[in-house]
Design a protein around this motif. Structure first.
Motif, PDB file in Angstrom:
ATOM      1  N   SER A 106       0.841  -1.194   0.000  1.00 23.56           N
ATOM      2  CA  SER A 106       0.000   0.000   0.000  1.00 23.56           C
ATOM      3  C   SER A 106       0.875   1.243   0.000  1.00 23.56           C
ATOM      4  O   SER A 106       1.806   1.350   0.800  1.00 23.56           O
ATOM      5  CB  SER A 106      -0.906   0.027   1.232  1.00 23.56           C
ATOM      6  N   VAL A 107       0.585   2.172  -0.915  1.00 23.28           N
ATOM      7  CA  VAL A 107       1.336   3.423  -0.991  1.00 23.28           C
ATOM      8  C   VAL A 107       0.368   4.573  -1.253  1.00 23.28           C
ATOM      9  O   VAL A 107      -0.673   4.387  -1.886  1.00 23.28           O
ATOM     10  CB  VAL A 107       2.403   3.388  -2.110  1.00 23.28           C
ATOM     11  N   PRO A 108       0.652   5.782  -0.761  1.00 26.25           N
ATOM     12  CA  PRO A 108      -0.172   6.941  -1.105  1.00 26.25           C
ATOM     13  C   PRO A 108       0.126   7.366  -2.538  1.00 26.25           C
ATOM     14  O   PRO A 108       1.190   7.050  -3.080  1.00 26.25           O
ATOM     15  CB  PRO A 108       0.271   8.004  -0.102  1.00 26.25           C
ATOM     16  N   CYS A 109      -0.794   8.066  -3.155  1.00 28.46           N
ATOM     17  CA  CYS A 109      -0.550   8.548  -4.515  1.00 28.46           C
ATOM     18  C   CYS A 109      -1.337   9.819  -4.780  1.00 28.46           C
ATOM     19  O   CYS A 109      -2.257  10.164  -4.036  1.00 28.46           O
ATOM     20  CB  CYS A 109      -0.906   7.477  -5.539  1.00 28.46           C
ATOM     21  N   SER A 110      -0.962  10.502  -5.839  1.00 27.69           N
ATOM     22  CA  SER A 110      -1.707  11.691  -6.248  1.00 27.69           C
ATOM     23  C   SER A 110      -1.654  11.809  -7.762  1.00 27.69           C
ATOM     24  O   SER A 110      -0.774  11.232  -8.413  1.00 27.69           O
ATOM     25  CB  SER A 110      -1.133  12.952  -5.596  1.00 27.69           C
ATOM     26  N   MET A 111      -2.597  12.533  -8.306  1.00 25.17           N
ATOM     27  CA  MET A 111      -2.635  12.813  -9.735  1.00 25.17           C
ATOM     28  C   MET A 111      -3.336  14.145  -9.925  1.00 25.17           C
ATOM     29  O   MET A 111      -4.118  14.585  -9.077  1.00 25.17           O
ATOM     30  CB  MET A 111      -3.335  11.693 -10.513  1.00 25.17           C
ATOM     31  N   SER A 112      -3.031  14.802 -11.037  1.00 26.15           N
ATOM     32  CA  SER A 112      -3.648  16.095 -11.318  1.00 26.15           C
ATOM     33  C   SER A 112      -3.735  16.296 -12.819  1.00 26.15           C
ATOM     34  O   SER A 112      -3.048  15.632 -13.597  1.00 26.15           O
ATOM     35  CB  SER A 112      -2.833  17.227 -10.684  1.00 26.15           C
ATOM     36  N   ILE A 113      -4.604  17.220 -13.192  1.00 23.49           N
ATOM     37  CA  ILE A 113      -4.760  17.541 -14.611  1.00 23.49           C
ATOM     38  C   ILE A 113      -5.293  18.965 -14.735  1.00 23.49           C
ATOM     39  O   ILE A 113      -6.045  19.432 -13.868  1.00 23.49           O
ATOM     40  CB  ILE A 113      -5.697  16.536 -15.323  1.00 23.49           C
ATOM     41  N   LEU A 114      -4.887  19.652 -15.791  1.00 22.41           N
ATOM     42  CA  LEU A 114      -5.411  20.973 -16.118  1.00 22.41           C
ATOM     43  C   LEU A 114      -6.360  20.805 -17.285  1.00 22.41           C
ATOM     44  O   LEU A 114      -5.964  20.352 -18.354  1.00 22.41           O
ATOM     45  CB  LEU A 114      -4.270  21.933 -16.472  1.00 22.41           C
ATOM     46  N   ASP A 115      -7.621  21.152 -17.060  1.00 21.41           N
ATOM     47  CA  ASP A 115      -8.672  20.921 -18.046  1.00 21.41           C
ATOM     48  C   ASP A 115      -9.228  22.243 -18.565  1.00 21.41           C
ATOM     49  O   ASP A 115      -9.239  23.248 -17.856  1.00 21.41           O
ATOM     50  CB  ASP A 115      -9.793  20.098 -17.388  1.00 21.41           C
ATOM     51  N   SER A 116      -9.689  22.234 -19.798  1.00 20.78           N
ATOM     52  CA  SER A 116     -10.366  23.383 -20.409  1.00 20.78           C
ATOM     53  C   SER A 116     -11.765  22.937 -20.811  1.00 20.78           C
ATOM     54  O   SER A 116     -11.991  22.546 -21.966  1.00 20.78           O
ATOM     55  CB  SER A 116      -9.600  23.871 -21.642  1.00 20.78           C
ATOM     56  N   PRO A 117     -12.738  22.974 -19.888  1.00 19.41           N
ATOM     57  CA  PRO A 117     -14.061  22.438 -20.208  1.00 19.41           C
ATOM     58  C   PRO A 117     -14.875  23.296 -21.175  1.00 19.41           C
ATOM     59  O   PRO A 117     -15.856  22.827 -21.744  1.00 19.41           O
ATOM     60  CB  PRO A 117     -14.739  22.353 -18.844  1.00 19.41           C
ATOM     61  N   SER A 118     -14.515  24.567 -21.371  1.00 17.93           N
ATOM     62  CA  SER A 118     -15.203  25.466 -22.306  1.00 17.93           C
ATOM     63  C   SER A 118     -16.701  25.516 -22.066  1.00 17.93           C
ATOM     64  O   SER A 118     -17.503  25.389 -22.994  1.00 17.93           O
ATOM     65  CB  SER A 118     -14.908  25.054 -23.758  1.00 17.93           C
ATOM     66  N   THR A 119     -17.092  25.707 -20.811  1.00 16.18           N
ATOM     67  CA  THR A 119     -18.503  25.761 -20.457  1.00 16.18           C
ATOM     68  C   THR A 119     -18.708  26.615 -19.213  1.00 16.18           C
ATOM     69  O   THR A 119     -17.760  26.852 -18.458  1.00 16.18           O
ATOM     70  CB  THR A 119     -19.071  24.350 -20.216  1.00 16.18           C
ATOM     71  N   THR A 120     -19.946  27.068 -19.033  1.00 17.19           N
ATOM     72  CA  THR A 120     -20.330  27.703 -17.773  1.00 17.19           C
ATOM     73  C   THR A 120     -21.412  26.874 -17.089  1.00 17.19           C
ATOM     74  O   THR A 120     -22.079  27.348 -16.182  1.00 17.19           O
ATOM     75  CB  THR A 120     -20.829  29.149 -17.998  1.00 17.19           C
ATOM     76  N   SER A 121     -21.568  25.645 -17.537  1.00 21.77           N
ATOM     77  CA  SER A 121     -22.526  24.727 -16.922  1.00 21.77           C
ATOM     78  C   SER A 121     -21.839  23.944 -15.812  1.00 21.77           C
ATOM     79  O   SER A 121     -20.624  23.769 -15.811  1.00 21.77           O
ATOM     80  CB  SER A 121     -23.064  23.738 -17.963  1.00 21.77           C
ATOM     81  N   ALA A 122     -22.635  23.436 -14.884  1.00 21.37           N
ATOM     82  CA  ALA A 122     -22.100  22.606 -13.806  1.00 21.37           C
ATOM     83  C   ALA A 122     -21.339  21.430 -14.409  1.00 21.37           C
ATOM     84  O   ALA A 122     -21.813  20.774 -15.338  1.00 21.37           O
ATOM     85  CB  ALA A 122     -23.232  22.110 -12.917  1.00 21.37           C
ATOM     86  N   THR A 123     -20.144  21.188 -13.904  1.00 18.88           N
ATOM     87  CA  THR A 123     -19.262  20.155 -14.421  1.00 18.88           C
ATOM     88  C   THR A 123     -18.819  19.266 -13.268  1.00 18.88           C
ATOM     89  O   THR A 123     -18.470  19.759 -12.203  1.00 18.88           O
ATOM     90  CB  THR A 123     -18.033  20.802 -15.097  1.00 18.88           C
ATOM     91  N   THR A 124     -18.826  17.948 -13.498  1.00 23.03           N
ATOM     92  CA  THR A 124     -18.464  16.988 -12.458  1.00 23.03           C
ATOM     93  C   THR A 124     -17.125  16.352 -12.781  1.00 23.03           C
ATOM     94  O   THR A 124     -16.901  15.889 -13.898  1.00 23.03           O
ATOM     95  CB  THR A 124     -19.544  15.891 -12.342  1.00 23.03           C
ATOM     96  N   TYR A 125     -16.242  16.323 -11.786  1.00 26.88           N
ATOM     97  CA  TYR A 125     -14.959  15.638 -11.890  1.00 26.88           C
ATOM     98  C   TYR A 125     -14.965  14.485 -10.894  1.00 26.88           C
ATOM     99  O   TYR A 125     -15.346  14.664  -9.737  1.00 26.88           O
ATOM    100  CB  TYR A 125     -13.795  16.592 -11.597  1.00 26.88           C
ATOM    101  N   GLN A 126     -14.556  13.284 -11.376  1.00 21.79           N
ATOM    102  CA  GLN A 126     -14.607  12.080 -10.557  1.00 21.79           C
ATOM    103  C   GLN A 126     -13.379  11.214 -10.782  1.00 21.79           C
ATOM    104  O   GLN A 126     -12.784  11.244 -11.855  1.00 21.79           O
ATOM    105  CB  GLN A 126     -15.830  11.230 -10.918  1.00 21.79           C
ATOM    106  N   VAL A 127     -13.064  10.410  -9.769  1.00 24.96           N
ATOM    107  CA  VAL A 127     -11.992   9.425  -9.887  1.00 24.96           C
ATOM    108  C   VAL A 127     -12.591   8.123 -10.400  1.00 24.96           C
ATOM    109  O   VAL A 127     -13.602   7.640  -9.871  1.00 24.96           O
ATOM    110  CB  VAL A 127     -11.315   9.190  -8.522  1.00 24.96           C
TER     111      VAL A 127
END
Length: 154
Positions: A106-127
């Motif tokens: 077992s090890v800790p981890c992280s990830m990231s991303i820079l997104d350009s959704p091009s919207t003003t609507s509600a947007t959901t981000y999930q793992v």
């Protein structure tokens, strides 16, 4: 040229100017301390807790998503892949964001991303996660995993 103040900076051309773009407009975060088992060989949302909803204030805004997972455990001889989805779009590609298991540890981890959704609507981000076989786990009942979305002004 210009005027020095608390809201200006000295540019390379020696002129004082206000900062433009790159400002953090809002931050939304969610935490989860559950443990999840993954058995699917295609990406699935196996953790409802690692989900954030954000409504960008401008269609030109960028969304920076950071995920920190307390622990991942990859079954020996198998791989655990994780990725970030925007609504139904996999932002990490077919094999996710480079988190490979298969180490019986077992090890800790992280990830990231820079997104350009091009919207003003509600947007959901999930793992989302998948395995190449067997069962792998992530999360930890004694530690907190987080997902955070930052709206960055253009």
């Amino acid at each position: 040229t210009g005027t020095a103040s608390a809201t200006t900076f000295l540019r390379g051309d020696q002129a004082w100017a206000e900062a433009g773009g790159g400002k953090v407009l809002q931050v939304v975060t969610a935490t989860d301390s559950a443990n999840y088992s993954v058995t699917s060989t295609s990406f699935v949302n196996s953790s409802n807790g690692l989900t954030v909803d954000i409504t960008p204030s401008s269609a030109t805004s960028k969304i920076f998503v950071q995920v920190s997972i307390a622990n991942i455990f990859g079954q020996g001889g198998q791989n655990l892949f994780m990725t970030i989805y925007r609504d139904s779009t996999n932002l990490g590609g077919s094999n996710g964001m480079g988190i490979n298991g298969g180490f019986d540890e077992s090890v800790p981890c992280s990830m990231s991303i820079l997104d350009s959704p091009s919207t003003t609507s509600a947007t959901t981000y999930q793992v989302y996660s998948k395995v190449t076989g067997g069962t792998s786990d992530y999360g930890n009942g004694n530690a907190v995993s987080t997902i955070t979305a930052f709206e960055i002004g253009a």
